[in-house]
Design a protein around this motif. Structure first.
Motif, PDB file in Angstrom:
ATOM      1  N   GLN A  84       0.989  -1.147   0.066  1.00  0.00           N
ATOM      2  CA  GLN A  84       0.033   0.105  -0.057  1.00  0.00           C
ATOM      3  C   GLN A  84       0.786   1.393   0.109  1.00  0.00           C
ATOM      4  O   GLN A  84       1.559   1.525   1.012  1.00  0.00           O
ATOM      5  N   ALA A  85       0.797   1.850  -1.105  1.00  0.00           N
ATOM      6  CA  ALA A  85       1.701   3.224  -1.301  1.00  0.00           C
ATOM      7  C   ALA A  85       0.805   4.213  -0.604  1.00  0.00           C
ATOM      8  O   ALA A  85      -0.447   4.235  -0.440  1.00  0.00           O
ATOM      9  N   SER A  86       1.332   5.352  -0.310  1.00  0.00           N
ATOM     10  CA  SER A  86       0.617   6.613   0.350  1.00  0.00           C
ATOM     11  C   SER A  86      -0.347   6.905  -0.332  1.00  0.00           C
ATOM     12  O   SER A  86      -0.273   7.254  -1.602  1.00  0.00           O
ATOM     13  N   GLY A  87      -1.436   7.058  -0.094  1.00  0.00           N
ATOM     14  CA  GLY A  87      -2.776   7.718  -0.591  1.00  0.00           C
ATOM     15  C   GLY A  87      -3.251   6.644  -1.529  1.00  0.00           C
ATOM     16  O   GLY A  87      -4.129   7.105  -2.480  1.00  0.00           O
ATOM     17  N   GLU A  88      -2.906   5.544  -1.578  1.00  0.00           N
ATOM     18  CA  GLU A  88      -3.426   4.384  -2.554  1.00  0.00           C
ATOM     19  C   GLU A  88      -3.955   3.306  -1.937  1.00  0.00           C
ATOM     20  O   GLU A  88      -3.807   3.094  -0.600  1.00  0.00           O
ATOM     21  N   GLN A  89      -4.788   2.594  -2.629  1.00  0.00           N
ATOM     22  CA  GLN A  89      -5.577   1.267  -2.128  1.00  0.00           C
ATOM     23  C   GLN A  89      -4.239   0.245  -1.912  1.00  0.00           C
ATOM     24  O   GLN A  89      -3.230   0.136  -2.753  1.00  0.00           O
ATOM     25  N   ARG A  90      -4.614  -0.773  -1.302  1.00  0.00           N
ATOM     26  CA  ARG A  90      -3.672  -2.106  -1.042  1.00  0.00           C
ATOM     27  C   ARG A  90      -3.785  -2.790  -2.238  1.00  0.00           C
ATOM     28  O   ARG A  90      -4.848  -2.899  -2.524  1.00  0.00           O
ATOM     29  N   GLU A  91      -2.730  -3.282  -2.858  1.00  0.00           N
ATOM     30  CA  GLU A  91      -2.925  -4.073  -3.927  1.00  0.00           C
ATOM     31  C   GLU A  91      -2.025  -5.264  -3.498  1.00  0.00           C
ATOM     32  O   GLU A  91      -1.051  -5.398  -3.108  1.00  0.00           O
ATOM     33  N   LEU A  92      -2.386  -6.631  -4.350  1.00  0.00           N
ATOM     34  CA  LEU A  92      -1.656  -7.723  -4.413  1.00  0.00           C
ATOM     35  C   LEU A  92      -0.454  -7.440  -5.226  1.00  0.00           C
ATOM     36  O   LEU A  92      -0.367  -6.893  -6.432  1.00  0.00           O
ATOM     37  N   VAL A  93       0.666  -7.966  -4.630  1.00  0.00           N
ATOM     38  CA  VAL A  93       1.821  -7.977  -5.140  1.00  0.00           C
ATOM     39  C   VAL A  93       2.214  -9.357  -5.946  1.00  0.00           C
ATOM     40  O   VAL A  93       2.499  -9.620  -7.085  1.00  0.00           O
ATOM     41  N   ALA A  94       2.123 -10.484  -4.995  1.00  0.00           N
ATOM     42  CA  ALA A  94       2.367 -11.720  -5.359  1.00  0.00           C
ATOM     43  C   ALA A  94       1.839 -12.701  -4.350  1.00  0.00           C
ATOM     44  O   ALA A  94       1.569 -12.475  -3.187  1.00  0.00           O
ATOM     45  N   ALA A  95       1.335 -13.961  -4.930  1.00  0.00           N
ATOM     46  CA  ALA A  95       0.901 -14.918  -3.997  1.00  0.00           C
ATOM     47  C   ALA A  95       1.419 -16.401  -4.460  1.00  0.00           C
ATOM     48  O   ALA A  95       1.865 -16.485  -5.860  1.00  0.00           O
ATOM     49  N   VAL A  96       1.490 -17.169  -3.506  1.00  0.00           N
ATOM     50  CA  VAL A  96       1.884 -18.446  -3.777  1.00  0.00           C
ATOM     51  C   VAL A  96       1.045 -19.595  -3.008  1.00  0.00           C
ATOM     52  O   VAL A  96       0.861 -19.575  -1.774  1.00  0.00           O
ATOM     53  N   THR A  97       0.542 -20.444  -3.639  1.00  0.00           N
ATOM     54  CA  THR A  97      -0.387 -21.375  -3.010  1.00  0.00           C
ATOM     55  C   THR A  97       0.391 -22.507  -2.253  1.00  0.00           C
ATOM     56  O   THR A  97       1.584 -22.755  -2.407  1.00  0.00           O
ATOM     57  N   SER A  98      -0.369 -23.570  -1.622  1.00  0.00           N
ATOM     58  CA  SER A  98       0.397 -24.580  -0.933  1.00  0.00           C
ATOM     59  C   SER A  98       0.971 -25.524  -1.800  1.00  0.00           C
ATOM     60  O   SER A  98       1.968 -26.151  -1.671  1.00  0.00           O
ATOM     61  N   GLY A  99       0.502 -25.630  -3.314  1.00  0.00           N
ATOM     62  CA  GLY A  99       0.991 -26.344  -4.139  1.00  0.00           C
ATOM     63  C   GLY A  99       2.236 -25.842  -4.839  1.00  0.00           C
ATOM     64  O   GLY A  99       2.970 -26.477  -5.802  1.00  0.00           O
ATOM     65  N   GLY A 100       2.612 -24.488  -4.573  1.00  0.00           N
ATOM     66  CA  GLY A 100       3.464 -23.964  -5.204  1.00  0.00           C
ATOM     67  C   GLY A 100       3.196 -22.917  -6.534  1.00  0.00           C
ATOM     68  O   GLY A 100       3.941 -22.468  -7.092  1.00  0.00           O
ATOM     69  N   SER A 101       2.040 -22.932  -6.762  1.00  0.00           N
ATOM     70  CA  SER A 101       1.668 -22.143  -7.781  1.00  0.00           C
ATOM     71  C   SER A 101       1.805 -20.425  -7.385  1.00  0.00           C
ATOM     72  O   SER A 101       1.503 -20.223  -6.196  1.00  0.00           O
ATOM     73  N   THR A 102       2.166 -19.759  -8.478  1.00  0.00           N
ATOM     74  CA  THR A 102       2.338 -18.442  -8.122  1.00  0.00           C
ATOM     75  C   THR A 102       1.584 -17.386  -8.991  1.00  0.00           C
ATOM     76  O   THR A 102       1.248 -17.783 -10.270  1.00  0.00           O
ATOM     77  N   ASN A 103       1.283 -16.285  -8.524  1.00  0.00           N
ATOM     78  CA  ASN A 103       0.937 -15.221  -9.539  1.00  0.00           C
ATOM     79  C   ASN A 103       1.416 -13.805  -9.057  1.00  0.00           C
ATOM     80  O   ASN A 103       1.712 -13.731  -7.921  1.00  0.00           O
ATOM     81  N   TYR A 104       1.526 -12.999  -9.903  1.00  0.00           N
ATOM     82  CA  TYR A 104       2.255 -11.556  -9.672  1.00  0.00           C
ATOM     83  C   TYR A 104       1.358 -10.588 -10.361  1.00  0.00           C
ATOM     84  O   TYR A 104       0.904 -10.655 -11.353  1.00  0.00           O
ATOM     85  N   ALA A 105       1.696  -9.339  -9.750  1.00  0.00           N
ATOM     86  CA  ALA A 105       0.957  -8.121 -10.368  1.00  0.00           C
ATOM     87  C   ALA A 105       1.795  -8.115 -11.638  1.00  0.00           C
ATOM     88  O   ALA A 105       3.199  -8.268 -11.393  1.00  0.00           O
ATOM     89  N   ASP A 106       1.195  -7.338 -12.653  1.00  0.00           N
ATOM     90  CA  ASP A 106       2.067  -7.131 -13.732  1.00  0.00           C
ATOM     91  C   ASP A 106       3.274  -5.985 -13.531  1.00  0.00           C
ATOM     92  O   ASP A 106       4.277  -6.316 -14.376  1.00  0.00           O
ATOM     93  N   SER A 107       2.862  -5.079 -12.663  1.00  0.00           N
ATOM     94  CA  SER A 107       4.042  -4.168 -12.615  1.00  0.00           C
ATOM     95  C   SER A 107       5.490  -4.805 -11.821  1.00  0.00           C
ATOM     96  O   SER A 107       6.359  -4.322 -11.769  1.00  0.00           O
ATOM     97  N   VAL A 108       5.210  -5.923 -11.424  1.00  0.00           N
ATOM     98  CA  VAL A 108       6.579  -6.599 -10.762  1.00  0.00           C
ATOM     99  C   VAL A 108       6.847  -7.979 -11.392  1.00  0.00           C
ATOM    100  O   VAL A 108       8.000  -8.463 -10.893  1.00  0.00           O
ATOM    101  N   LYS A 109       6.169  -8.441 -12.291  1.00  0.00           N
ATOM    102  CA  LYS A 109       6.681  -9.476 -13.028  1.00  0.00           C
ATOM    103  C   LYS A 109       8.024  -9.378 -13.611  1.00  0.00           C
ATOM    104  O   LYS A 109       8.559  -8.356 -14.235  1.00  0.00           O
TER     105      LYS A 109
END
Length: 114
Positions: free
Chosen positions: A38-63
């Motif tokens: 969460q940047a100042s003045g912005e909404q909280r956003e997902l950056v990256a996630a990993v499941t228990s099985g190891g699958s990942t996903n990323y925000a386009d801005s950090v890929k």
């Protein structure tokens, strides 16, 4: 369940940081582990996630720059951040999903500035 995040700080553009978030408590199974920011003045956003099985996903801005990983034996999730940019400046929060409930850690501040 408690989450302890660490690793934030002040870095220059192009540098790297490694964030860690360790879960503690009576935990037998952690489903998804994730990092938000969460940047100042912005909404909280997902950056990256990993499941228990190891699958990942990323925000386009950090890929291609950030990598999320987890160590189930240590109940810890990591976020390796490379080639940091000023727009990555934010408070970073970890979140875990356990038996359908979300748990949030206190944020850690990342500042990217020259």
């Amino acid at each position: 369940v408690q989450l302890q995040a660490s690793g934030g700080g002040l870095v220059q553009p192009g540098e790297s940081l490694l964030l860690s978030c360790a879960a503690s408590g009576s935990i037998f199974n952690i489903n998804t582990m994730a990092w938000y920011r969460q940047a100042s003045g912005e909404q909280r956003e997902l950056v990256a996630a990993v499941t228990s099985g190891g699958s990942t996903n990323y925000a386009d801005s950090v890929k291609g720059r950030f990598t999320i990983s987890r160590d189930n034996t240590k109940k810890t999730v990591y976020l390796q951040m490379n080639s940091l940019k000023p727009e990555d400046t934010a408070v970073y929060y970890c979140k875990v999903l356990i038996y359908g409930m979300d748990y949030w850690g206190k944020g850690t501040l990342v500042t990217v500035s020259s």
